[in-house]
Design a protein around this motif. Structure first.
Motif, PDB file in Angstrom:
ATOM      1  N   CYS A 266       8.168  -2.093   0.347  1.00 39.22           N
ATOM      2  CA  CYS A 266       7.035  -2.737  -0.320  1.00 39.22           C
ATOM      3  C   CYS A 266       7.512  -3.628  -1.452  1.00 39.22           C
ATOM      4  O   CYS A 266       7.048  -4.762  -1.611  1.00 39.22           O
ATOM      5  CB  CYS A 266       6.068  -1.662  -0.828  1.00 39.22           C
ATOM      6  SG  CYS A 266       4.623  -2.326  -1.669  1.00 39.22           S
ATOM      7  N   ASN A 267       8.439  -3.154  -2.249  1.00 35.89           N
ATOM      8  CA  ASN A 267       8.975  -3.961  -3.356  1.00 35.89           C
ATOM      9  C   ASN A 267       9.643  -5.228  -2.833  1.00 35.89           C
ATOM     10  O   ASN A 267       9.493  -6.318  -3.402  1.00 35.89           O
ATOM     11  CB  ASN A 267       9.965  -3.138  -4.171  1.00 35.89           C
ATOM     12  CG  ASN A 267       9.267  -2.029  -4.946  1.00 35.89           C
ATOM     13  OD1 ASN A 267       8.078  -2.144  -5.251  1.00 35.89           O
ATOM     14  ND2 ASN A 267       9.986  -0.960  -5.264  1.00 35.89           N
ATOM     15  N   LYS A 268      10.371  -5.094  -1.751  1.00 38.80           N
ATOM     16  CA  LYS A 268      11.046  -6.247  -1.177  1.00 38.80           C
ATOM     17  C   LYS A 268      10.037  -7.272  -0.653  1.00 38.80           C
ATOM     18  O   LYS A 268      10.179  -8.483  -0.876  1.00 38.80           O
ATOM     19  CB  LYS A 268      11.974  -5.791  -0.059  1.00 38.80           C
ATOM     20  CG  LYS A 268      12.767  -6.932   0.564  1.00 38.80           C
ATOM     21  CD  LYS A 268      13.689  -6.424   1.663  1.00 38.80           C
ATOM     22  CE  LYS A 268      14.461  -7.593   2.298  1.00 38.80           C
ATOM     23  NZ  LYS A 268      15.337  -7.128   3.404  1.00 38.80           N
ATOM     24  N   GLN A 274       5.735 -11.775   0.824  1.00 39.31           N
ATOM     25  CA  GLN A 274       5.138 -11.325   2.094  1.00 39.31           C
ATOM     26  C   GLN A 274       4.132 -10.216   1.781  1.00 39.31           C
ATOM     27  O   GLN A 274       4.431  -9.022   1.871  1.00 39.31           O
ATOM     28  CB  GLN A 274       6.241 -10.842   3.038  1.00 39.31           C
ATOM     29  CG  GLN A 274       7.266 -11.908   3.376  1.00 39.31           C
ATOM     30  CD  GLN A 274       8.351 -11.388   4.292  1.00 39.31           C
ATOM     31  OE1 GLN A 274       8.298 -10.244   4.760  1.00 39.31           O
ATOM     32  NE2 GLN A 274       9.357 -12.222   4.552  1.00 39.31           N
ATOM     33  N   PHE A 275       2.938 -10.667   1.409  1.00 35.58           N
ATOM     34  CA  PHE A 275       1.968  -9.703   0.886  1.00 35.58           C
ATOM     35  C   PHE A 275       1.342  -8.837   1.976  1.00 35.58           C
ATOM     36  O   PHE A 275       1.010  -7.682   1.733  1.00 35.58           O
ATOM     37  CB  PHE A 275       0.872 -10.448   0.125  1.00 35.58           C
ATOM     38  CG  PHE A 275       1.399 -11.223  -1.050  1.00 35.58           C
ATOM     39  CD1 PHE A 275       2.188 -10.599  -2.003  1.00 35.58           C
ATOM     40  CD2 PHE A 275       1.128 -12.576  -1.198  1.00 35.58           C
ATOM     41  CE1 PHE A 275       2.678 -11.310  -3.093  1.00 35.58           C
ATOM     42  CE2 PHE A 275       1.619 -13.289  -2.264  1.00 35.58           C
ATOM     43  CZ  PHE A 275       2.398 -12.661  -3.222  1.00 35.58           C
ATOM     44  N   TYR A 276       1.176  -9.402   3.150  1.00 35.38           N
ATOM     45  CA  TYR A 276       0.562  -8.575   4.192  1.00 35.38           C
ATOM     46  C   TYR A 276       1.448  -7.404   4.594  1.00 35.38           C
ATOM     47  O   TYR A 276       0.953  -6.264   4.671  1.00 35.38           O
ATOM     48  CB  TYR A 276       0.232  -9.440   5.413  1.00 35.38           C
ATOM     49  CG  TYR A 276      -0.244  -8.618   6.583  1.00 35.38           C
ATOM     50  CD1 TYR A 276      -1.453  -7.932   6.541  1.00 35.38           C
ATOM     51  CD2 TYR A 276       0.533  -8.513   7.736  1.00 35.38           C
ATOM     52  CE1 TYR A 276      -1.877  -7.171   7.611  1.00 35.38           C
ATOM     53  CE2 TYR A 276       0.111  -7.753   8.806  1.00 35.38           C
ATOM     54  CZ  TYR A 276      -1.087  -7.084   8.744  1.00 35.38           C
ATOM     55  OH  TYR A 276      -1.513  -6.322   9.795  1.00 35.38           O
ATOM     56  N   HIS A 312      -1.387  -7.042  -8.505  1.00 35.14           N
ATOM     57  CA  HIS A 312      -0.426  -8.141  -8.512  1.00 35.14           C
ATOM     58  C   HIS A 312      -0.594  -9.009  -7.266  1.00 35.14           C
ATOM     59  O   HIS A 312      -0.613 -10.252  -7.346  1.00 35.14           O
ATOM     60  CB  HIS A 312       0.996  -7.570  -8.580  1.00 35.14           C
ATOM     61  CG  HIS A 312       2.065  -8.611  -8.462  1.00 35.14           C
ATOM     62  ND1 HIS A 312       2.379  -9.492  -9.479  1.00 35.14           N
ATOM     63  CD2 HIS A 312       2.885  -8.949  -7.405  1.00 35.14           C
ATOM     64  CE1 HIS A 312       3.346 -10.315  -9.087  1.00 35.14           C
ATOM     65  NE2 HIS A 312       3.676  -9.989  -7.839  1.00 35.14           N
ATOM     66  N   ILE A 313      -0.751  -8.371  -6.119  1.00 40.56           N
ATOM     67  CA  ILE A 313      -0.941  -9.125  -4.865  1.00 40.56           C
ATOM     68  C   ILE A 313      -2.239  -9.911  -4.904  1.00 40.56           C
ATOM     69  O   ILE A 313      -2.308 -11.085  -4.489  1.00 40.56           O
ATOM     70  CB  ILE A 313      -0.913  -8.163  -3.661  1.00 40.56           C
ATOM     71  CG1 ILE A 313       0.491  -7.552  -3.498  1.00 40.56           C
ATOM     72  CG2 ILE A 313      -1.352  -8.868  -2.392  1.00 40.56           C
ATOM     73  CD1 ILE A 313       0.572  -6.492  -2.423  1.00 40.56           C
ATOM     74  N   ARG A 395      -4.917 -16.121   5.555  1.00 39.90           N
ATOM     75  CA  ARG A 395      -4.005 -15.140   4.957  1.00 39.90           C
ATOM     76  C   ARG A 395      -4.660 -14.458   3.755  1.00 39.90           C
ATOM     77  O   ARG A 395      -4.613 -13.224   3.630  1.00 39.90           O
ATOM     78  CB  ARG A 395      -2.717 -15.861   4.533  1.00 39.90           C
ATOM     79  CG  ARG A 395      -1.644 -14.978   3.941  1.00 39.90           C
ATOM     80  CD  ARG A 395      -0.324 -15.761   3.890  1.00 39.90           C
ATOM     81  NE  ARG A 395       0.699 -15.022   3.191  1.00 39.90           N
ATOM     82  CZ  ARG A 395       1.044 -15.204   1.934  1.00 39.90           C
ATOM     83  NH1 ARG A 395       0.427 -16.139   1.232  1.00 39.90           N
ATOM     84  NH2 ARG A 395       1.996 -14.496   1.367  1.00 39.90           N
ATOM     85  N   ALA A 396      -5.283 -15.283   2.906  1.00 41.36           N
ATOM     86  CA  ALA A 396      -5.922 -14.714   1.719  1.00 41.36           C
ATOM     87  C   ALA A 396      -7.083 -13.803   2.099  1.00 41.36           C
ATOM     88  O   ALA A 396      -7.253 -12.718   1.519  1.00 41.36           O
ATOM     89  CB  ALA A 396      -6.413 -15.841   0.808  1.00 41.36           C
TER      90      ALA A 396
END
Length: 908
Positions: A266-268, A274-276, A312-313, A395-396
């Motif tokens: 997830c951190n990476k 790459q939020f999804y 944050h995302i 995407r959003a």
């Protein structure tokens, strides 16, 4: 039911027991019951009058019995009028009532809802000793009550109130004895079976004791064997517990490792943007591991960091979508311009195809040429596909769906797009609308093309109702802006330019399913405004064309013939004339035809918006308005102008006839541009009203032309004022004024023959000659002429002979004699000719002869003739004329004239 004592009854009474029940829930008013229940006192009269019913009341139960009862008539009458209130009955426990009946039928009691007959027992014996079984009636009643489980308390209470409890006790004892006998008989019947059952029960007890001892010995042996096994079992359970703890520790460690791996991924993903995938990892942690993380410290850490990562995302995605909103607004104009360009190309292709189709149909109707049919396949160019980048929006939206705040993002998107729309709908106040309307409308088109793509491809990000709300807002504002801008435009071409782009906007957005009817209604509302501006421009153009016309026949070369005559259907013959060709009309006609043709084109261009097909009626309406209110009005003004001469009026009259003929061409042109088949306009109801209006104007122009000719002739005939009416000698040559008149008429009729129809030329010639005739007659009738002589009449006769010869020559040379076989130009001078013949006649008095008058003088009027004859003198008065005539003998002609004068005076 209750039992009562009947010991007080006489021995010879006949007993009938009737058991009744009162349902207190259905109790009627007291008045209903008291109508049949009366209080009856005892009587001692031995006379038997009738049967009666005695009634006892006790706790809702009644018992009736019948006995012979003696009473006198007066007692019955007095007692029947007395009644007992039911409330009083209920207060007392016992009352003696009598109900009178004429027979043994007591069915009348059933008529009352509160009484119900239970049993009726009758005894035919004269005494009340015992029944056939040895029981008394009271015993039978008591047994029945006990068998039914009834309460005996009222019965006991009643016995003590009557003071006879012994009787009740005896009855009860009798019942007890009877019951004991029944019990003894029952016991005797089942005694042996009871003894057998007791023996079987004792055998069962012995077997139970033996079974109990066997169970005790088995239990002892089982306890000895289980003690050794119990120790081994405890060791085994301890081993299983250790194994379970180790397995649990391994499982917990493995789960913590999996959670930590997901956190690292997830951190990476977040670091790489790459939020999804990051949200997918978080969702996996929350769904599969959050509730079962064994280490409390790790669990608390994960629970604390997950919301932080989600926020944050969300912030990152919102930033990206804001950038996309700015970008898509900037590109909406380009998208709209490109889409409108595609619509314009498509419209041009359709118009070209329609033109080819119409041409083919016309040639087919005329039977010209061979036809081949082909299928036109339209190839889709890659450049014709609108490319809209909606990936950031997808995407959003999907990330917000994963975050569980889908509705929040939908509201955010809709709100921001509405703000952009309201901003786009504002018309720039710095730039003129004519130069900014394309950018303004292209921005709106691009906006709704994007929203249509979002609606169809972005799932439920936008609902149809939201898009409809956007569209309604845009339609309202665009319509308002267009109507405002149209109302302030003063040039038809400017309005047409805006209209054309608005129609392209409508055609573009209609392809995406938007209802553009209200926007096109703005064009409909400004339709009259546009045509008013167009009519003003055409009025000025037509006025300039008429004013610049020199009113001379056009001389055309062969190259000019088609552009000025054939293209407007102005040719008078199908045969090609020789060149140079002298047209019967002036330059005004083709100039006006070009202006009208241009008007039709501009009108149809404005009316043909939104894919409408039925606008031919409007085009015809405005064409009529142009021809009637503009062209006809300008022509009438020119005709009525004081600067218009005879030659100009004659040419204008000729021009009107050609403009009238061109109306069919104008209607065909309008129909062709409107897409209406030619056969449809061949009907009478589709003709232009302007054709009749121009026809009336042509008639008015003829009248005006005749008036101008008459006015000119009046000027020439005004030279008659210099004529000597009492001349001594007859003139040997034509008068000067008559030479001028004949020359003018010759020029007039020659010109009229070239440009006007023969009937109009006849009308002008006959009108001119009639005017000359009237002028001569009016001159002879005028007060300024006191007298004239026969010599003057002979001179006038010579002038008229010249005029008549000219009239006959023109009538035959122009071909009018073949058309008007019964008329002639000479007939227009008939009144003056008959007057001259009468004045020069040797017997003027023959005028009073009806036969001669009808044959030779039918055009003369008595009054006019009388005035003229008074002024007529046979010879002039010389210096000594009156003296010389005193002795002279009057001629016969003068005598006849004198006779005519007297008879005319007498007649008048």
């Amino acid at each position: 039911m209750h039992a009562f004592s009947f010991n007080s009854l006489p021995n010879d009474y006949r007993i009938i027991n009737i058991q009744l029940c009162i349902d207190h829930r259905l109790r009627p008013p007291p008045s209903t019951l008291t109508t049949i229940i009366h209080l009856q006192q005892q009587a001692s009269s031995p006379i038997i009058r009738q049967r009666t019913i005695k009634l006892w009341f006790c706790d809702g139960w009644f018992s009736y019995w019948v006995c012979p009862y003696t009473v006198n008539q007066r007692a019955i009458e007095s007692q029947s009028n007395s009644s007992m209130d039911l409330n009083e009955v209920c207060k007392r426990r016992f009352w003696l009532f009598e109900i009178v009946s004429q027979s043994n039928d007591f069915s009348f009691l059933d008529q009352h809802n509160n009484l119900r007959v239970l049993t009726v027992t009758m005894n035919a014996k004269k005494s009340r000793n015992v029944t056939e079984n040895g029981e008394t009636v009271e015993d039978s009643i008591l047994m029945t009550l006990i068998g039914n489980g009834e309460d005996l308390a009222p019965m006991v209470r009643h016995s003590f109130e009557m003071g006879k409890p012994e009787t009740l006790v005896l009855q009860l004892k009798h019942v007890v004895k009877k019951k004991e006998v029944e019990i003894e008989e029952l016991c005797k019947l089942h005694y042996e079976e009871f003894i057998v059952a007791v023996d079987e029960l004792r055998g069962v007890l012995v077997d139970a004791e033996e079974l109990k001892s066997e169970l005790a010995s088995d239990n002892f042996r089982l306890q000895e064997i289980g003690s050794s096994l119990l120790l081994r079992l405890e060791d085994l359970l301890e081993s299983y517990s250790i194994k379970k703890n180790v397995t649990e520790a391994v499982k917990m460690s493995r789960m913590c490792v999996e959670v930590l791996d997901l956190c690292i991924k997830c951190n990476k993903y977040v670091a790489d943007g790459q939020f999804y995938p990051a949200l997918k990892a978080i969702h996996q942690i929350e769904e599969n591991y959050m509730k079962v993380i064994p280490v409390k410290t790790l669990k608390n850490l994960v629970e604390k960091r997950v919301p932080v990562i989600k926020n944050h995302i969300e912030k990152k995605v919102c930033g990206e979508i804001n950038e996309w909103l700015v970008h898509i607004r900037g590109t909406s104009k380009e998208i709209g311009q490109k889409a409108i360009g595609f619509a314009s190309s498509s419209r041009q292709r359709n118009e070209d195809m329609l033109a080819r189709q119409k041409k083919a149909e016309e040639e087919s109707c005329l039977g010209l040429g061979d036809f081949t049919y082909s299928l036109d396949v339209e190839e889709i160019d890659d450049n014709s596909v609108l490319k809209i980048n909606l990936m950031p929006l997808y995407r959003a939206y999907y990330i917000h769906v994963c975050l569980g705040i889908r509705d929040q993002f939908r509201e955010y998107y809709f709100k921001n797009r509405m703000l952009q729309l309201n901003s786009d709908l504002q018309v720039s106040s710095v730039q003129h609308f004519l130069s900014s309307h394309q950018t303004y409308l292209a921005q709106i088109a691009g906006y709704f093309i994007v929203e249509d793509r979002v609606l169809r491809t972005a799932g439920d990000l936008l609902s149809p109702s939201q898009v409809q709300a956007m569209w309604e807002t845009a339609v309202s504002k665009v319509t308002e802006n267009l109507e405002y801008q149209f109302s302030h435009m003063d040039t038809a071409s400017h309005l047409l330019l805006v209209k054309d782009y608005v129609t392209l906007l409508g055609a573009t957005l209609r392809q995406y399913g938007y209802d553009v009817g209200y926007i096109l209604d703005a064009l409909t509302n400004s339709r009259d405004k546009y045509h008013e501006l167009l009519l003003v421009e055409c009025r000025q153009q037509i006025k300039d064309a008429v004013n610049d016309d020199d009113c001379k026949q056009m001389v055309l070369k062969e190259s000019e013939y088609s552009t000025n005559v054939l293209c407007f259907h102005l040719q008078t013959s199908e045969i090609m004339p020789g060149f140079p060709y002298v047209a019967p009309f002036s330059s005004m006609v083709p100039d006006c035809c070009r202006i009208i043709r241009s008007f039709i084109k501009d009108s149809v261009n404005y009316l043909s918006y939104g894919g409408q097909t039925n606008f031919f009626d409007f085009a015809r309406k405005y064409l009529d308005k142009l021809l009637i209110d503009v062209l006809n009005d300008v022509i009438l003004s020119t005709i009525k102008s004081s600067n218009t001469g005879v030659s100009q009026a004659m040419q204008i009259a000729a021009n009107i006839s050609f403009l009238e003929r061109a109306c069919d061409y104008f209607l065909q042109t309008a129909a062709k541009q409107c897409g209406v088949p030619t056969r449809m306009i061949a009907r009478p109801q589709t003709t232009l009203n302007a054709k009749n209006v121009l026809k009336n104007t042509r008639e008015k122009s003829y009248v005006a032309l005749v008036n101008l000719v008459n006015h000119k002739l009046t000027e020439y005939l005004s030279l008659m004022e210099k004529v000597n009416w009492i001349i001594d000698d007859v003139a040997q040559h034509k008068s000067e004024y008559m030479n001028e008149v004949v020359m003018y008429l010759d020029t007039l009729l020659s010109t009229a023959q070239q440009v006007l129809p023969l009937d109009v030329m006849y009308k002008i010639g006959s009108g001119a000659l009639e005017h000359i005739n009237n002028c001569f007659v009016n001159t002879l009738l005028s007060d300024s002429l006191k007298r004239f002589t026969a010599n003057c009449v002979m001179g006038i006769n010579n002038d008229f002979k010249t005029l008549e010869e000219f009239a006959d020559e023109r009538f035959h040379s122009t071909g009018l004699s073949e058309i008007y076989k019964e008329g002639s130009f000479r007939g227009c001078l008939l009144e003056m000719r008959q007057l001259i013949n009468l004045l020069l006649s040797s017997q003027p008095e023959n005028f009073m002869n009806p036969v001669i008058r009808m044959r030779n003088y039918n055009s003369l009027d008595y009054k006019k003739l009388a005035i003229i004859c008074e002024k007529y003198k046979d010879s002039p008065d010389g210096l000594f004329g009156s003296l010389s005539k005193r002795g002279a003998k009057q001629s016969n002609r003068m005598k006849s004239m004198d006779v005519l004068k007297r008879r005319l005076k007498d007649f008048n």
